[in-house]
Design a protein around this motif. Structure first.
Motif, mmCIF file in Angstrom:
data_model
loop_
_atom_site.group_PDB
_atom_site.id
_atom_site.type_symbol
_atom_site.label_atom_id
_atom_site.label_comp_id
_atom_site.label_asym_id
_atom_site.label_seq_id
_atom_site.Cartn_x
_atom_site.Cartn_y
_atom_site.Cartn_z
ATOM 1 N N ILE A 1 -5.996 -1.191 -6.247
ATOM 2 C CA ILE A 1 -7.222 -0.836 -5.528
ATOM 3 C C ILE A 1 -7.107 0.587 -4.983
ATOM 4 N N PHE A 2 -8.004 1.449 -5.415
ATOM 5 C CA PHE A 2 -8.023 2.830 -4.945
ATOM 6 C C PHE A 2 -8.979 2.969 -3.763
ATOM 7 N N LEU A 3 -8.510 3.631 -2.718
ATOM 8 C CA LEU A 3 -9.328 3.896 -1.534
ATOM 9 C C LEU A 3 -9.689 5.371 -1.484
ATOM 10 N N GLU A 4 -10.888 5.666 -1.028
ATOM 11 C CA GLU A 4 -11.345 7.051 -0.956
ATOM 12 C C GLU A 4 -10.967 7.679 0.384
ATOM 13 N N THR A 5 -11.002 8.998 0.422
ATOM 14 C CA THR A 5 -10.684 9.736 1.641
ATOM 15 C C THR A 5 -11.738 9.467 2.713
ATOM 16 N N GLU A 6 -11.280 9.255 3.934
ATOM 17 C CA GLU A 6 -12.202 9.045 5.050
ATOM 18 C C GLU A 6 -12.567 10.375 5.709
ATOM 19 N N LYS A 7 -13.628 10.350 6.514
ATOM 20 C CA LYS A 7 -14.159 11.570 7.105
ATOM 21 C C LYS A 7 -13.301 12.106 8.241
ATOM 22 N N ASN A 8 -12.554 11.237 8.927
ATOM 23 C CA ASN A 8 -11.776 11.687 10.079
ATOM 24 C C ASN A 8 -10.464 10.914 10.163
ATOM 25 N N THR A 9 -9.585 11.368 11.028
ATOM 26 C CA THR A 9 -8.251 10.782 11.146
ATOM 27 C C THR A 9 -8.308 9.329 11.602
ATOM 28 N N TYR A 10 -9.194 9.031 12.530
ATOM 29 C CA TYR A 10 -9.297 7.666 13.046
ATOM 30 C C TYR A 10 -9.611 6.677 11.925
ATOM 31 N N GLU A 11 -10.599 6.991 11.105
ATOM 32 C CA GLU A 11 -10.981 6.101 10.011
ATOM 33 C C GLU A 11 -9.885 6.041 8.951
ATOM 34 N N HIS A 12 -9.213 7.159 8.739
ATOM 35 C CA HIS A 12 -8.083 7.176 7.799
ATOM 36 C C HIS A 12 -6.981 6.236 8.281
ATOM 37 N N LEU A 13 -6.622 6.341 9.549
ATOM 38 C CA LEU A 13 -5.573 5.478 10.091
ATOM 39 C C LEU A 13 -5.986 4.014 10.058
ATOM 40 N N ASN A 14 -7.259 3.764 10.256
ATOM 41 C CA ASN A 14 -7.750 2.391 10.270
ATOM 42 C C ASN A 14 -7.546 1.695 8.922
ATOM 43 N N LEU A 15 -7.463 2.470 7.852
ATOM 44 C CA LEU A 15 -7.245 1.888 6.517
ATOM 45 C C LEU A 15 -5.869 1.233 6.395
ATOM 46 N N TYR A 16 -4.934 1.630 7.245
ATOM 47 C CA TYR A 16 -3.609 1.000 7.208
ATOM 48 C C TYR A 16 -3.698 -0.483 7.600
ATOM 49 N N ASN A 17 -4.776 -0.869 8.248
ATOM 50 C CA ASN A 17 -4.959 -2.275 8.608
ATOM 51 C C ASN A 17 -5.144 -3.178 7.393
ATOM 52 N N GLY B 1 0.807 -1.204 0.000
ATOM 53 C CA GLY B 1 0.000 0.000 0.000
ATOM 54 C C GLY B 1 0.839 1.252 0.000
ATOM 55 N N SER B 2 0.257 2.308 -0.526
ATOM 56 C CA SER B 2 0.881 3.633 -0.460
ATOM 57 C C SER B 2 -0.230 4.664 -0.364
ATOM 58 N N PHE B 3 -0.213 5.440 0.725
ATOM 59 C CA PHE B 3 -1.179 6.521 0.895
ATOM 60 C C PHE B 3 -0.518 7.869 0.613
ATOM 61 N N ASN B 4 0.617 7.842 -0.082
ATOM 62 C CA ASN B 4 1.311 9.075 -0.446
ATOM 63 C C ASN B 4 0.526 9.832 -1.516
ATOM 64 N N ASN B 5 0.737 11.130 -1.563
ATOM 65 C CA ASN B 5 0.108 11.955 -2.582
ATOM 66 C C ASN B 5 0.366 11.366 -3.963
ATOM 67 N N PHE B 6 -0.681 11.244 -4.764
ATOM 68 C CA PHE B 6 -0.542 10.635 -6.087
ATOM 69 C C PHE B 6 0.482 11.362 -6.959
ATOM 70 N N LYS B 7 0.705 12.643 -6.696
ATOM 71 C CA LYS B 7 1.680 13.404 -7.487
ATOM 72 C C LYS B 7 3.106 12.939 -7.224
ATOM 73 N N LYS B 8 3.309 12.180 -6.142
ATOM 74 C CA LYS B 8 4.638 11.638 -5.836
ATOM 75 C C LYS B 8 4.891 10.303 -6.539
ATOM 76 N N ILE B 9 3.863 9.735 -7.147
ATOM 77 C CA ILE B 9 4.020 8.420 -7.783
ATOM 78 C C ILE B 9 4.633 8.622 -9.165
ATOM 79 N N SER B 10 5.943 8.613 -9.215
ATOM 80 C CA SER B 10 6.675 8.836 -10.461
ATOM 81 C C SER B 10 6.585 7.621 -11.374
ATOM 82 N N ASP B 11 6.973 7.792 -12.633
ATOM 83 C CA ASP B 11 7.000 6.671 -13.572
ATOM 84 C C ASP B 11 7.966 5.593 -13.094
ATOM 85 N N ASP B 12 9.097 6.004 -12.524
ATOM 86 C CA ASP B 12 10.056 5.031 -11.987
ATOM 87 C C ASP B 12 9.430 4.225 -10.851
ATOM 88 N N THR B 13 8.658 4.901 -10.009
ATOM 89 C CA THR B 13 7.983 4.216 -8.909
ATOM 90 C C THR B 13 7.000 3.181 -9.444
#
Length: 213
Positions: free
Chosen positions: A84-100, A25-37
């Protein structure tokens, strides 16, 4: 340093997952996903029994950006259902939970993640990063060194691929690392905001005194 969130979700460990596919997984900004990556990630996914979760951290990415990233994976022979693309969650807790959902986080290069790497280790997910050549590109390397996780620093693209696939075949070791990672991260300098603030203030004062007094 990074301030600990007020509430952290519980961690789901490898032996609690029900998927037969290893999850990167990678939750980094999509603009950081270079062609090399994308080239390196594609080789990892094609040569292993795995999938990858992608999520733009700040806001939902536009459809064109997602389709552009997906097309680059498909052009390199990766099956569409493994991205698999994941959408933005409403709060930090739910966002962090996606790392599971993730077994191992893959860092972008030459511009690695910072906040997302802090979040990942807080959720017990190691981050595989690559050595850099300047201040910006060495952030991931610096974070892992402070965590004493040099095994998750790749020397080059081939080493990155080999290390990513290696952890699929060493799940017991990875499981042990994941069990201890949150506690080790919180006790590391990365989350010691008080000492960082004091040290940084002292440095600024010393610079001022030498320059103007």
């Amino acid at each position: 340093t990074y301030s600990r969130p007020t509430e952290l979700p519980p961690i789901n460990y490898l032996n609690e997952k029900d998927s037969s596919l290893f999850s990167y997984g990678s939750f980094n900004n999509f603009k950081k996903i270079s062609d090399d990556t994308i080239e390196v990630w594609s080789k990892i996914i094609k040569n292993s029994n795995s999938k990858i979760y992608l999520k733009n951290p700040a806001e939902n990415a536009c459809l064109d950006l997602k389709e552009n990233i997906l097309k680059k994976f498909i052009d390199r022979g990766v099956q569409k259902n493994k991205i698999i693309f994941l959408e933005t969650e409403k709060n930090t807790y739910e966002h962090l939970n996606l790392y599971n959902k993730i077994d191992l986080a893959l860092d972008t290069f030459p511009y690695p993640g910072v906040t997302t790497s802090f979040e990942s280790v807080l959720m017990g997910v190691p981050v595989l990063t690559m050595k850099g050549h300047n201040l910006n590109s060495r952030c991931g390397e610096s974070i892992n060194i402070n965590l004493k996780m040099e095994d998750f620093i790749a020397k080059n693209k081939n080493d990155y691929i080999n290390k990513a696939i290696y952890w699929q075949h060493n799940l017991k070791t990875l499981e042990k690392i994941k069990h201890n990672l949150r506690d080790e991260a919180l006790s590391s300098p990365l989350f010691d905001t008080e000492n960082f603030a004091n040290d940084f203030t002292s440095l600024i004062k010393n610079v001022y005194l030498k320059q103007f007094l």
